[in-house]
Enzyme design. Structure first.
Site, PDB file in Angstrom:
ATOM      1  N   ASP A   1       0.821  -1.212   0.000  1.00 35.16           N
ATOM      2  CA  ASP A   1       0.000   0.000   0.000  1.00 35.16           C
ATOM      3  C   ASP A   1       0.854   1.261   0.000  1.00 35.16           C
ATOM      4  O   ASP A   1       0.451   2.293  -0.553  1.00 35.16           O
ATOM      5  CB  ASP A   1      -0.913   0.005   1.227  1.00 35.16           C
ATOM      6  CG  ASP A   1      -2.040  -1.015   1.103  1.00 35.16           C
ATOM      7  OD1 ASP A   1      -2.181  -1.608   0.018  1.00 35.16           O
ATOM      8  OD2 ASP A   1      -2.771  -1.225   2.090  1.00 35.16           O
TER       9      ASP A   1
ATOM     10  N   ASN B   1      -4.883   8.916   1.740  1.00 32.41           N
ATOM     11  CA  ASN B   1      -5.252   8.283   3.004  1.00 32.41           C
ATOM     12  C   ASN B   1      -5.792   9.284   4.019  1.00 32.41           C
ATOM     13  O   ASN B   1      -6.965   9.255   4.360  1.00 32.41           O
ATOM     14  CB  ASN B   1      -4.057   7.539   3.604  1.00 32.41           C
ATOM     15  CG  ASN B   1      -4.081   6.067   3.294  1.00 32.41           C
ATOM     16  OD1 ASN B   1      -4.939   5.591   2.556  1.00 32.41           O
ATOM     17  ND2 ASN B   1      -3.136   5.323   3.842  1.00 32.41           N
TER      18      ASN B   1
ATOM     19  N   ALA C   1      -6.352   2.586   7.635  1.00 30.93           N
ATOM     20  CA  ALA C   1      -4.962   2.901   7.985  1.00 30.93           C
ATOM     21  C   ALA C   1      -4.896   3.447   9.411  1.00 30.93           C
ATOM     22  O   ALA C   1      -5.402   2.836  10.344  1.00 30.93           O
ATOM     23  CB  ALA C   1      -4.388   3.886   6.967  1.00 30.93           C
ATOM     24  N   TYR C   2      -4.292   4.612   9.583  1.00 26.85           N
ATOM     25  CA  TYR C   2      -4.083   5.194  10.910  1.00 26.85           C
ATOM     26  C   TYR C   2      -5.407   5.380  11.647  1.00 26.85           C
ATOM     27  O   TYR C   2      -5.518   5.155  12.849  1.00 26.85           O
ATOM     28  CB  TYR C   2      -3.370   6.534  10.736  1.00 26.85           C
ATOM     29  CG  TYR C   2      -2.749   7.107  12.000  1.00 26.85           C
ATOM     30  CD1 TYR C   2      -2.881   6.493  13.236  1.00 26.85           C
ATOM     31  CD2 TYR C   2      -2.015   8.293  11.935  1.00 26.85           C
ATOM     32  CE1 TYR C   2      -2.307   7.029  14.375  1.00 26.85           C
ATOM     33  CE2 TYR C   2      -1.432   8.845  13.063  1.00 26.85           C
ATOM     34  CZ  TYR C   2      -1.593   8.208  14.283  1.00 26.85           C
ATOM     35  OH  TYR C   2      -1.036   8.751  15.411  1.00 26.85           O
TER      36      TYR C   2
ATOM     37  N   LEU D   1      -8.109   3.615  11.558  1.00 21.68           N
ATOM     38  CA  LEU D   1      -8.589   2.355  12.137  1.00 21.68           C
ATOM     39  C   LEU D   1      -7.827   2.027  13.410  1.00 21.68           C
ATOM     40  O   LEU D   1      -8.416   1.566  14.400  1.00 21.68           O
ATOM     41  CB  LEU D   1      -8.430   1.231  11.108  1.00 21.68           C
ATOM     42  CG  LEU D   1      -8.924  -0.145  11.548  1.00 21.68           C
ATOM     43  CD1 LEU D   1     -10.426  -0.126  11.791  1.00 21.68           C
ATOM     44  CD2 LEU D   1      -8.576  -1.198  10.492  1.00 21.68           C
TER      45      LEU D   1
END
Length: 493
Positions: free
Chosen positions: A183, A258, A300-301, A303
């Site tokens: 990713d 993101n 990403a962060y 979550l």
């Protein structure tokens, strides 16, 4: 559907705007509405009609972008991208790829050989496809460009090299981008193309892969299908993030795939961050920081900080606090048409730091702020299947997975197993009744039995309630109290 020819009037980037005069006010009246922009290879008849309809709404009679006068008008950019994404998700686009860019994960020499293998295969195909590889491989002994030229005569004019400048200034030069990595490599592609992005096909070669849904084991078949049979693209929402100083001067602009993260950095104090939405103060976050995430960034962060999973087809902005001082400060989803501003107030005890997709970490002094809103430049990824998002979440997070119930015979000793196998009930279908069984009918018969005059040996809940109400004084001399006409209690000891 065949690809639409490249139209400069629709696809060329808008002229640069001067943001240095914008004030520190977060009023959306200072913004200009921006039409959604896609790579020319992603346009077909249905997409073109949708884009033209959206552009008509956004421009005046002279073809100029109208000024924003309300939140509804500001939402047109996000809504236009949303409608195009919906149309693209249902249309198969013939890419007719003539130029393919390969982006290889950095700091892994084994992938240099993988890149070499793909290049050789592409150059030996019947079609004349120009292949672009990282400029750092030009003098690489592992890649060995001279050997490729000797093996493939077409390499002389079909093997070329890209660098950051070429990618950022000529996105229409590439018809397809192939990533080899995880990713992080996909996020690197997003940083390369800060405006229009070519379709991206990502092969999983990292530790996690929410965005890399193609298996490299059958890359020849998958790439051939993309080139010859067409693709279905997923338009992933990006943010346009603009960093301003205390005077409102633009310091930095970044497209993020993101998230934007504003945190306390090395400071020992929690940050005080003012969060504005459409010019109104939503809240003052007292926390280690704030995460403003796209649906793609929800895995990403965000979550890790307790945010919700958001399907990339859902148009929303996720706001997730990092270790908030107030436990009631829960993550929230906001509409994609909202214009957000995160500001470090003048009264803050310390400065803050901002990072864009984990890159370009920048210090925010007191009074500085970052604006965030839906970008006019979405990130198109090629779909591997209709259920690729659920598949990736299940694969990487073991989402809603549990072990099946084991048979209890696994716990039996050998003697017990032998006895069970030799029991007549094991072979006689008429003897398959349960030794211990219950049913709703049994419970109904038990309850109705008390109403027909029979008395249960165990008092019911109603009997206990009557007992408590019927007993007068615990220190009285009469120890026998009639509770109902048919039931009496003779002992209270």
């Amino acid at each position: 559907m065949s690809a639409m020819p490249f139209r400069k009037d629709v696809l060329s980037p808008p002229p640069a705007k001067d943001y240095s005069r914008s004030s520190s006010s977060s009023s959306v009246n200072k913004l200009l509405r921006e039409k959604p922009m896609l790579h020319s290879k992603l346009y077909c008849d249905s997409i073109r009609n949708r884009v033209q309809s959206t552009i008509t709404k956004l421009t005046d009679e002279n073809g100029r972008i109208k000024s924003v006068s309300s939140h509804t008008e500001l939402a047109e950019t996000a809504n236009g991208v949303r409608l195009m994404a919906r149309s693209l998700s249902r249309a198969k686009i013939q890419l007719d790829a003539r130029a393919i860019m390969i982006v290889t994960k950095a700091r892994d020499n084994s992938l240099t050989f993988v890149t070499r293998e793909i290049v050789k295969w592409l150059l030996t195909r019947d079609r004349n496809i120009v292949v672009y590889v990282d400029a750092h491989l030009k003098k690489s002994k592992r890649f060995d460009a001279n050997d490729i030229h000797a093996m493939c005569p077409k390499a002389g004019h079909c093997l070329k090299y890209w660098d950051r400048k070429l990618a950022s200034t000529n996105p229409e030069l590439f018809d397809l981008v192939i990533t080899l990595g995880g990713d992080g490599t996909v996020l690197y592609v997003s940083s390369l193309f800060q405006r229009i992005v070519p379709p991206v096909m990502s092969f999983s070669m990292g530790s996690l892969g929410f965005l890399t849904n193609f298996d490299f084991g059958d890359y020849k078949e998958k790439v051939s299908d993309v080139i010859e049979k067409g693709v279905i693209a997923c338009l992933r929402m990006r943010f346009t993030c603009r960093l301003h100083d205390a005077n409102g001067k633009l310091v930095k602009e970044q497209q993020v795939l993101n998230e934007l993260v504003v945190d306390r950095g090395p400071s020992p104090f929690v940050t005080n961050l003012e969060l504005y939405g459409d010019g109104s103060l939503l809240t003052v976050a007292q926390a280690d920081g704030l995460i403003i995430a796209t649906p793609t960034g929800s895995t990403a962060y965000s979550l890790s900080a307790g945010g919700s999973l958001v399907h990339p087809g859902v148009s929303a902005i996720s706001v997730t606090p990092i270790c908030p001082h107030t436990l009631s400060f829960r993550p929230i989803l906001l509409p994609d048409g909202m214009f957000l501003k995160v500001k470090v107030p003048e009264t803050s005890r310390s400065v803050a730091w901002a990072s864009f997709d984990g890159r370009s970490r920048t210090k925010l002094d007191k009074g500085w702020y970052v604006t965030v809103y839906a970008s006019q430049y979405p990130f198109p990824t090629i779909s591997a299947s209709k259920t690729e998002y659920i598949d990736s979440v299940s694969r990487n997070l073991n989402w809603n997975e549990r072990k099946p119930q084991k048979s209890f015979t696994d716990y039996l000793s050998d003697d017990s197993k032998q006895k069970m196998d030799g029991h007549p009930a094991s072979t006689d279908p008429d003897s398959q009744s349960f030794d211990i069984d219950f049913s709703d009918d049994d419970e109904l018969r038990s309850e109705s039995g008390s109403g027909s005059g029979s008395v249960s040996s165990s008092p019911s809940a109603d009997d206990i309630d009557g007992l408590v109400m019927g007993v007068g004084s615990l220190n009285g001399t009469d120890r026998t109290t009639t509770v109902t006409s048919t039931t009496s209690v003779t002992s209270f000891d």
